[in-house]
Design an enzyme around this catalytic site. Structure first.
Site, PDB file in Angstrom:
ATOM      1  N   ASN A 164      71.367  45.606  -7.549  1.00 60.07           N
ATOM      2  CA  ASN A 164      70.035  45.738  -6.961  1.00 60.07           C
ATOM      3  C   ASN A 164      70.107  46.857  -5.920  1.00 60.07           C
ATOM      4  OD1 ASN A 164      67.570  45.482  -5.767  1.00 60.07           O
ATOM      5  ND2 ASN A 164      67.948  43.475  -4.844  1.00 60.07           N
ATOM      6  N   TRP A 165      69.657  48.033  -6.345  1.00 56.16           N
ATOM      7  CA  TRP A 165      69.758  49.212  -5.450  1.00 56.16           C
ATOM      8  C   TRP A 165      68.719  49.176  -4.333  1.00 56.16           C
ATOM      9  CZ3 TRP A 165      70.550  54.014  -9.247  1.00 56.16           C
ATOM     10  CH2 TRP A 165      71.834  53.940  -9.792  1.00 56.16           C
ATOM     11  N   LYS A 166      67.795  48.264  -4.414  1.00 55.07           N
ATOM     12  CA  LYS A 166      66.726  48.166  -3.399  1.00 55.07           C
ATOM     13  C   LYS A 166      66.058  49.535  -3.202  1.00 55.07           C
ATOM     14  CE  LYS A 166      69.143  44.235  -1.523  1.00 55.07           C
ATOM     15  NZ  LYS A 166      69.391  43.344  -0.417  1.00 55.07           N
ATOM     16  N   HIS A 188      62.646  38.143  -5.248  1.00 60.73           N
ATOM     17  CA  HIS A 188      63.740  38.466  -4.324  1.00 60.73           C
ATOM     18  C   HIS A 188      63.315  38.055  -2.910  1.00 60.73           C
ATOM     19  CE1 HIS A 188      66.574  40.653  -1.864  1.00 60.73           C
ATOM     20  NE2 HIS A 188      67.374  40.631  -2.921  1.00 60.73           N
ATOM     21  N   GLU A 204      63.572  39.395  -0.132  1.00 62.17           N
ATOM     22  CA  GLU A 204      62.915  40.427   0.682  1.00 62.17           C
ATOM     23  C   GLU A 204      61.431  40.512   0.326  1.00 62.17           C
ATOM     24  OE1 GLU A 204      65.760  43.470  -0.207  1.00 62.17           O
ATOM     25  OE2 GLU A 204      67.216  42.423   1.035  1.00 62.17           O
ATOM     26  N   GLU A 227      70.316  32.881  -4.176  1.00 56.80           N
ATOM     27  CA  GLU A 227      70.596  33.806  -3.070  1.00 56.80           C
ATOM     28  C   GLU A 227      70.145  33.170  -1.762  1.00 56.80           C
ATOM     29  OE1 GLU A 227      70.871  38.053  -4.738  1.00 56.80           O
ATOM     30  OE2 GLU A 227      68.817  37.717  -4.102  1.00 56.80           O
ATOM     31  N   GLY A 231      72.499  40.698   2.745  1.00 59.53           N
ATOM     32  CA  GLY A 231      72.578  41.882   3.590  1.00 59.53           C
ATOM     33  C   GLY A 231      73.149  41.618   4.967  1.00 59.53           C
ATOM     34  N   SER A 290      75.801  39.100   0.024  1.00 59.09           N
ATOM     35  CA  SER A 290      77.034  39.623   0.627  1.00 59.09           C
ATOM     36  C   SER A 290      78.263  39.465  -0.273  1.00 59.09           C
ATOM     37  CB  SER A 290      77.275  38.989   2.003  1.00 59.09           C
ATOM     38  OG  SER A 290      76.221  39.349   2.873  1.00 59.09           O
ATOM     39  N   GLY A 330      73.646  43.585  -3.849  1.00 61.99           N
ATOM     40  CA  GLY A 330      72.834  44.565  -3.143  1.00 61.99           C
ATOM     41  C   GLY A 330      73.704  45.690  -2.611  1.00 61.99           C
ATOM     42  N   GLY A 331      74.034  45.631  -1.331  1.00 60.98           N
ATOM     43  CA  GLY A 331      74.743  46.699  -0.638  1.00 60.98           C
ATOM     44  C   GLY A 331      75.961  47.223  -1.397  1.00 60.98           C
TER      45      GLY A 331
HETATM   46  P1  PGA Z   1      73.514  41.971  -0.566  1.00 57.06           P
HETATM   47  O1  PGA Z   1      72.126  41.750  -1.293  1.00 57.06           O
HETATM   48  O2  PGA Z   1      74.565  41.967  -1.654  1.00 57.06           O
HETATM   49  O3  PGA Z   1      73.394  43.299   0.119  1.00 57.06           O
HETATM   50  O4  PGA Z   1      73.698  40.834   0.369  1.00 57.06           O
HETATM   51  C1  PGA Z   1      72.005  40.842  -2.344  1.00 57.06           C
HETATM   52  C2  PGA Z   1      70.600  40.898  -2.865  1.00 57.06           C
HETATM   53  O5  PGA Z   1      69.725  41.349  -2.153  1.00 57.06           O
HETATM   54  O6  PGA Z   1      70.327  40.523  -3.997  1.00 57.06           O
END
Ligand code: PGA
Length: 253
Positions: free
Chosen positions: A9-11, A95, A97, A166, A172, A211, A232-233
């Site tokens: 997930n490149w956001k 998600h 976010e 999640e 994050g 994470s 994500g990250g």
């Molecule tokens: P993260 O994000 O790996 O940066 O914690 C996970 C996600 O948003 O799906």
């Protein structure tokens, strides 16, 4: 055997140049293996670029959101059929976010899952509790409500719906949930899905996100009820992400 997945997930990150460099490094570092699928989820504008760059590879393509509507006067939205049109196969839905910043609620997310699946996309539904909900003993009720909204009155196959657990406090933040927390939540989710559909519960892939990094991936993927990850990250770093993919293929090390 449930399918194993690794979603990047490149956001809201990337550029034409950076995406190309990242994909090229990733392809060199992590040859894909039929035992686990890798899916790249860039920002909407880069979907055609990533579709083109991954065309002759086994990498899948996912969007980070989808409209619940079919077409029409919905400025700024993107429909499931448009995504399908440019080669997208998956849509991340709900998600945390988007739940937090766009106020997306369970009923809306159920409509998005429905629209995605009707157009031939696999919906990747994110569920998870806040820290406050966990600490006040509401985690199970929150997960139940998130699942019930989507499954009530609907039948989906494991090819149409994937779940990503999640915990919102782990996204994050660098703080991953413990193995015990993850395993317990995944078992709980699978058992609850079985109250709707036992066959789906047996087959559906339940991923963990929050994470995940190269250093903790093998421990997480070794858990009996974890069928992969939503990253994500760490998906923005080819070395990290390829190490996470290798951990999924071989969690025991
Ligand atoms: P993260 O994000 O790996 O940066 O914690 C996970 C996600 O948003 O799906």
């Amino acid at each position: 055997m449930k399918k194993k997945w690794l979603f990047a997930n490149w956001k809201m990150n990337g550029s034409l140049l950076a995406n190309q460099a990242l994909l090229e490094s990733l392809m060199a570092a992590a040859p894909l293996d039929a035992r686990a699928s890798m899916v790249i989820c860039p920002s909407f504008v880069y979907l055609p670029q990533v579709a083109q760059l991954t065309k002759n590879t086994a990498m899948g393509l996912g969007a980070q959101n989808v409209s619940e509507h079919g077409q029409g006067a919905y400025t700024g939205e993107c429909s499931a059929s448009m995504l399908k049109d440019v080669g997208v196969q998956f849509a991340i839905i709900g998600h945390s976010e988007r739940r937090a910043y766009q106020n997306e609620e369970n009923a809306l997310l159920a409509a998005k899952v429905d629209a995605a699946v009707k157009n031939g996309l696999t919906a990747v539904l994110c569920v998870g509790e806040t820290l406050e909900e966990r600490d006040s003993g509401k985690m199970q009720a929150v997960l139940i409500a998130q699942i019930d909204a989507v499954l009530a009155g609907k039948t989906y196959s494991a090819d149409q719906l994937v779940i990503a657990y999640e915990p919102r406090w782990a996204i994050g933040t660098g703080v991953s949930a413990t193995s015990e927390m993850i395993q317990a939540a995944h078992v709980f989710l699978r058992e609850h899905i079985a109250t709707h559909d036992t066959s789906l519960a047996e087959r559906i892939s339940i991923l963990y996100g929050g994470s995940v990094k190269a250093s903790n991936a093998a421990g997480i993927f070794a858990l009996a009820d974890v069928d992969g990850g939503l990253i994500g990250g760490a998906s923005l770093d080819a070395a990290e992400f390829s190490a996470i993919y290798k951990a999924l293929l071989n969690p025991a090390g």
